[in-house]
Structures are given as C-alpha cells and as structure tokens.
Design a protein around this motif. Structure first.
Motif, PDB file in Angstrom:
ATOM      1  N   ARG A 143       0.825  -1.199   0.000  1.00  0.00           N
ATOM      2  CA  ARG A 143       0.000   0.000   0.000  1.00  0.00           C
ATOM      3  C   ARG A 143       0.862   1.252   0.000  1.00  0.00           C
ATOM      4  N   HIS A 144       0.418   2.233  -0.789  1.00  0.00           N
ATOM      5  CA  HIS A 144       1.085   3.538  -0.783  1.00  0.00           C
ATOM      6  C   HIS A 144       0.864   4.183   0.589  1.00  0.00           C
ATOM      7  N   PRO A 145       1.930   4.593   1.262  1.00  0.00           N
ATOM      8  CA  PRO A 145       1.742   5.094   2.631  1.00  0.00           C
ATOM      9  C   PRO A 145       0.967   6.395   2.714  1.00  0.00           C
ATOM     10  N   PHE A 146       0.888   7.131   1.627  1.00  0.00           N
ATOM     11  CA  PHE A 146       0.206   8.427   1.685  1.00  0.00           C
ATOM     12  C   PHE A 146      -1.082   8.458   0.873  1.00  0.00           C
ATOM     13  N   GLU A 147      -1.328   7.415   0.129  1.00  0.00           N
ATOM     14  CA  GLU A 147      -2.536   7.358  -0.699  1.00  0.00           C
ATOM     15  C   GLU A 147      -3.164   5.979  -0.525  1.00  0.00           C
ATOM     16  N   ILE A 151      -1.195   1.558  -4.656  1.00  0.00           N
ATOM     17  CA  ILE A 151      -0.080   0.726  -4.217  1.00  0.00           C
ATOM     18  C   ILE A 151       1.200   1.224  -4.864  1.00  0.00           C
ATOM     19  N   VAL A 152       2.311   0.801  -4.287  1.00  0.00           N
ATOM     20  CA  VAL A 152       3.594   1.224  -4.837  1.00  0.00           C
ATOM     21  C   VAL A 152       4.350   0.058  -5.478  1.00  0.00           C
ATOM     22  N   LYS A 153       3.983  -1.159  -5.135  1.00  0.00           N
ATOM     23  CA  LYS A 153       4.694  -2.334  -5.650  1.00  0.00           C
ATOM     24  C   LYS A 153       3.728  -3.506  -5.674  1.00  0.00           C
ATOM     25  N   VAL A 154       4.010  -4.471  -6.525  1.00  0.00           N
ATOM     26  CA  VAL A 154       3.302  -5.744  -6.491  1.00  0.00           C
ATOM     27  C   VAL A 154       4.312  -6.844  -6.192  1.00  0.00           C
ATOM     28  N   LEU A 155       4.007  -7.626  -5.161  1.00  0.00           N
ATOM     29  CA  LEU A 155       4.885  -8.726  -4.755  1.00  0.00           C
ATOM     30  C   LEU A 155       4.237 -10.061  -5.098  1.00  0.00           C
ATOM     31  N   TYR A 156       5.078 -11.045  -5.340  1.00  0.00           N
ATOM     32  CA  TYR A 156       4.625 -12.430  -5.512  1.00  0.00           C
ATOM     33  C   TYR A 156       5.383 -13.279  -4.491  1.00  0.00           C
TER      34      TYR A 156
ATOM     35  N   GLY B 189       0.757  -3.715   4.294  1.00  0.00           N
ATOM     36  CA  GLY B 189       1.026  -2.344   4.669  1.00  0.00           C
ATOM     37  C   GLY B 189      -0.272  -1.674   4.983  1.00  0.00           C
ATOM     38  N   ALA B 190      -0.167  -0.614   5.673  1.00  0.00           N
ATOM     39  CA  ALA B 190      -1.365   0.115   6.013  1.00  0.00           C
ATOM     40  C   ALA B 190      -1.053   1.576   5.837  1.00  0.00           C
ATOM     41  N   THR B 191      -2.027   2.360   6.090  1.00  0.00           N
ATOM     42  CA  THR B 191      -1.783   3.783   6.058  1.00  0.00           C
ATOM     43  C   THR B 191      -1.296   4.195   7.432  1.00  0.00           C
ATOM     44  N   LEU B 192      -1.130   5.461   7.618  1.00  0.00           N
ATOM     45  CA  LEU B 192      -0.783   5.945   8.947  1.00  0.00           C
ATOM     46  C   LEU B 192      -1.967   5.792   9.893  1.00  0.00           C
ATOM     47  N   THR B 193      -3.040   5.317   9.391  1.00  0.00           N
ATOM     48  CA  THR B 193      -4.311   5.507  10.073  1.00  0.00           C
ATOM     49  C   THR B 193      -5.112   4.233  10.209  1.00  0.00           C
ATOM     50  N   SER B 194      -4.455   3.091  10.276  1.00  0.00           N
ATOM     51  CA  SER B 194      -5.223   1.855  10.188  1.00  0.00           C
ATOM     52  C   SER B 194      -6.236   1.723  11.319  1.00  0.00           C
TER      53      SER B 194
END
Lengths: 246, 210
Positions: A143-147, A151-156, B189-194
C-alpha cells in the motif's frame, strides 16, 4: 470462498479457493477469536492481562503463552534488544509476536485440513499458499503510505510470509527500547518478506524500531528481503527484493 | 522440562520487573525520537523529485497530538491536500506523477462477507481521529455483502521536503515511490491511520446492520 471479519481490532481476511463450504473459514476465524481472548491486552479477562496484573502464577502460564514469550525473548536477542515486548509502562505486550504467530498457526491448520490454495491476511500481514482462483501466483500490493487506495509495488511471495510495520501500528507498540521512546518517525513503512509470516512479522517489527538502519539489518538476515519507505516517499530495498516483484 | 519452564517463567517475570524499574527511572520524551538528524537535508538540487519550494520542515509531535484544524476534503486526482497538517496551516498542492487509470482494485474471487448480512446501500462511517487528521470511510453493501470501501477523508502529513540519505546504505538501491493501480489479490502495509480506518469501517457496518 473469501470472508473478512474484524478480530483483534483489525480486518482479517481468509480466502480458500474451492472451499466446499464455510466451515473451514469459520473454524479459522474462531481460532483468531480464541487467540484474541487469550492475548489481548485490551481485554481485562485475558491471560496476558492477568499476567500483567501479577495474578498469574508462573507455572500457570498456558503452553501457548510460554511459546509466545519464548519467541519474543528469542527475537529480542536476535535483534540486539530492538524487539522488546516490555512496554515503557512496565507491562508486557506480546502482540508484536502474536499476530504473525496466529496467522502462521491458522495457515498450518488450513493446510492440515486439506486446503491447498489459500491465504490468511490479518491486518496486512500475509501467509499465502498455492495459487489464486485463476491459477496464478498470489499477488500482494504494498500500500502507498500516503494514498490509501494506491499501491507502490506488487509482490509475488510464492509461499513466503509478508509483513509490514509502520508507525501507524495499533496501540503504537513499536518502541526503540534503547531510548524508551518511539523511533524516529522518518520511516513510515517497512515491508519484509521472510520464510513465513511469523518470521517476517517479528523481524519487520524489530527492524522498524531501528529506524533507517533497519533495512541494513534485514539485508544481513539470510532468507529475508525488505522494502522501506521513508516520510519523503523514498524507498530503499534489499539486494534480492526484486526476486519477488516479478 | 520443568526446569526450563521455570527459567522461562522467571525470565518473563523478571522482564516485567525490569521493565517497571526501567520505566521508573527513564521518562521518555517523545521529541527526542523524532527530530531529524542534523546534516541530512540535501539542497533542493539533490536527486529528488521536483517540488515547489518547501516551507521549513514541520516537527510532528508524537506524544501530544498537535492542534489540527480538520477540513473536510476529498482526495482529488493529481493533487495531495495537506490542509490538515499541523502548523503552518498552508495548503500546498504537490505535483505528483500519477497514472490516470482507476484506483487499486482487489481481485474479487468471491464476495466478501463481514459478520453476516447487511442491508444494501452505502454507509458512511464516523469521522475518526487518525491523529494526524481525520479519517472517514464509506462502505458499499450489495446483496447483503460488503463489496467496497471508499476513503472519504484521509489525513496527509507528508513532509514537503525530501532527501536521500545516500551515505547510510550506499549498497542498497533506492527509488522514489510512485502510486500505481493494479489488480492484486491482497494488500500489505497500512496507512498511517489503520486504527482509525477500522473504527470508521466498523461504524459504517454498524449502520448497515438491521
């Protein structure tokens, strides 16, 4: 079949491809609820709460509690003290172990019950087996930390465990034990791929507490890869991380 | 075996004791942990994504939530609204390379159910304090099942300056992250706000219950 429930204060999603009915999922959710009743520091009648009140005789610790505490102690040693379940207020909070441990146990139970293609996702920490409904490798977006909808990457991960630590973690239970405070907040997200989700989770938590140095710590751990994102939106990855992005 | 258990229990018990002693003598000050290390700020000409001239970096206060003036806002395409950041309370629109395609969608192999059946419709969760700002989600129920969660409000405290600490880990590859849209099975991953996310989602689902 896929279902999501909120347990332990987080969304837990199970998918079992070609599950005949919901019984397997029900049993797995029931397991998470039982873990929550035993390990939640938010529940006054949990075993961990009784221990923190000093009400539990040492010999009365449950086997599961002893196992979790042993893993926590091992992780503390392996991380030079950066992983520590002792909170600044004096209580012990093993939730940094319990989450990954419960996901791994749930995945093993599903496997033992005959499931081949499934995943267990608790709050974004993931153990997946086999393939998705389309017969492809399970794909995991970071997940994109600010949006939140990007997402920022796809993992397998292909059977490996995936876990992400961040400074948003519930209860803010990640501290730098050496300073007694929370780590410098320049790091917002650290995603770790490890041999299984328990390994990924406990070392993600430990490495996150190290701040920027955490990526170097993971780099030096055999069998682990990581992707660190800082507050400025710059990512640093370990040297074999890209093995899991295609 | 019993001896091993005893030592482990003693270890755990002593851990509690030690932690109590530890906390008694050391009062952590949150500000110690968050001041950016000196000397790491690179000039704007560094290997960074171009951004408008940034105001002085803001220091986020960890232990005491800063006074935030919440402002209802939608996350718009192509811009990041940081109106709710702590002082200075300026709205800065950062140019951000973004694809124009749809937001991330999780592959729906099967319908999602959360704790049984809900009434169809869309339900807005409560605005919850995500510490850096406010968080609000909207749940969409179709055929009694949760089929979508939209983020209506989302705080963004992104710093407006960037740097790459090239000396810390010279061997490791770095990149500026970019937002993508893709079909994936899962999200880590999560946001800052999960926590606020869960609270708002739970509130929306509570409304959807009969």
């Amino acid at each position: 079949m896929r279902q999501t429930r909120i347990i332990m204060g987080m969304p837990i999603t199970l998918e079992v491809v070609d599950a005949a009915d919901a019984s397997l999922l029900e049993a797995t959710f029931a397991y998470f609820e039982a873990v929550d009743r035993q390990f939640s520091t938010y529940k006054a009648d949990s075993e961990i709460s009784a221990i923190n009140r000093g009400e539990r005789d040492m010999f009365a610790f449950s086997p599961a509690m002893l196992e979790v505490l042993a893993i926590a102690d091992q992780t503390r040693n392996q991380s030079d003290g950066y992983f520590d379940i002792r909170r600044p207020d004096g209580a012990i909070d093993p939730s940094g172990i319990v989450k990954g441990w419960a996901i791994l146990n749930a995945a093993r139970q599903l496997e033992a019950a005959g499931a081949e293609d499934f995943y267990v996702d608790a709050g974004g920490d993931i153990q997946a087996h086999g393939h998705n409904a389309q017969g492809s490798d399970w794909s995991v977006g970071i997940r994109h930390p600010f949006e939140p909808d990007r997402i920022v990457k796809v993992l397998y991960p292909r059977g490996k465990g995936v876990a992400t630590s961040g400074n948003y973690v519930r209860g803010d239970h990640i501290y730098d034990p050496h300073s007694g405070a929370r780590p410098a907040d320049e790091i917002v997200s650290l995603t770790v791929i490890g041999p299984d989700v328990l390994e990924a989770d406990r070392f993600a938590t430990a490495a996150f507490a190290m701040g920027r140095a955490g990526i170097g710590f993971i780099e030096n751990l055999p069998g682990f890869e990581a992707y660190l994102i800082d507050r400025q939106g710059v990512a640093t990855m370990t040297s074999r991380f890209k093995d899991f992005t295609s | 075996m019993r001896k091993a258990l005893l030592s482990l229990a003693v270890l755990a018990g002593s851990g509690i004791y030690v932690a109590q002693q530890f906390s008694a003598i050391q009062v952590p000050t949150a500000l110690d942990a968050i001041a950016p290390p000196a000397g790491q700020m690179l000039p704007a000409s560094g290997p960074v994504v171009a951004e408008p001239a940034a105001p002085a970096p803001q220091t986020a206060v960890v232990s005491q939530p800063p006074a935030v003036t919440p402002s209802v806002r939608q996350l718009g395409r192509g811009e990041i609204d940081i109106a709710s950041t702590p002082t200075p309370s300026a709205t800065i629109t950062l140019p951000q390379p973004r694809p124009l395609d749809a937001p991330v969608s999780i592959v729906q192999a099967a319908a999602t159910t959360i704790n049984g059946q809900y009434r169809d419709g869309t339900y807005q969760g409560p605005v919850t304090d995500a510490y850096y700002g406010n968080m609000q989600v909207q749940a969409t129920i179709q055929n009694g099942q949760l089929t979508g969660v939209d983020v209506l409000q989302y705080p963004n405290d992104r710093r407006t300056s960037r740097y790459i600490n090239s000396q810390a880990l010279p061997m490791l590859e770095q990149e500026v992250i970019s937002a993508h849209s893709a079909n994936v099975n899962l999200i880590t991953g999560a946001t800052l706000t999960s926590q606020a996310y869960v609270r708002s989602l739970q509130g929306a689902l509570d409304q959807a219950r009969n």
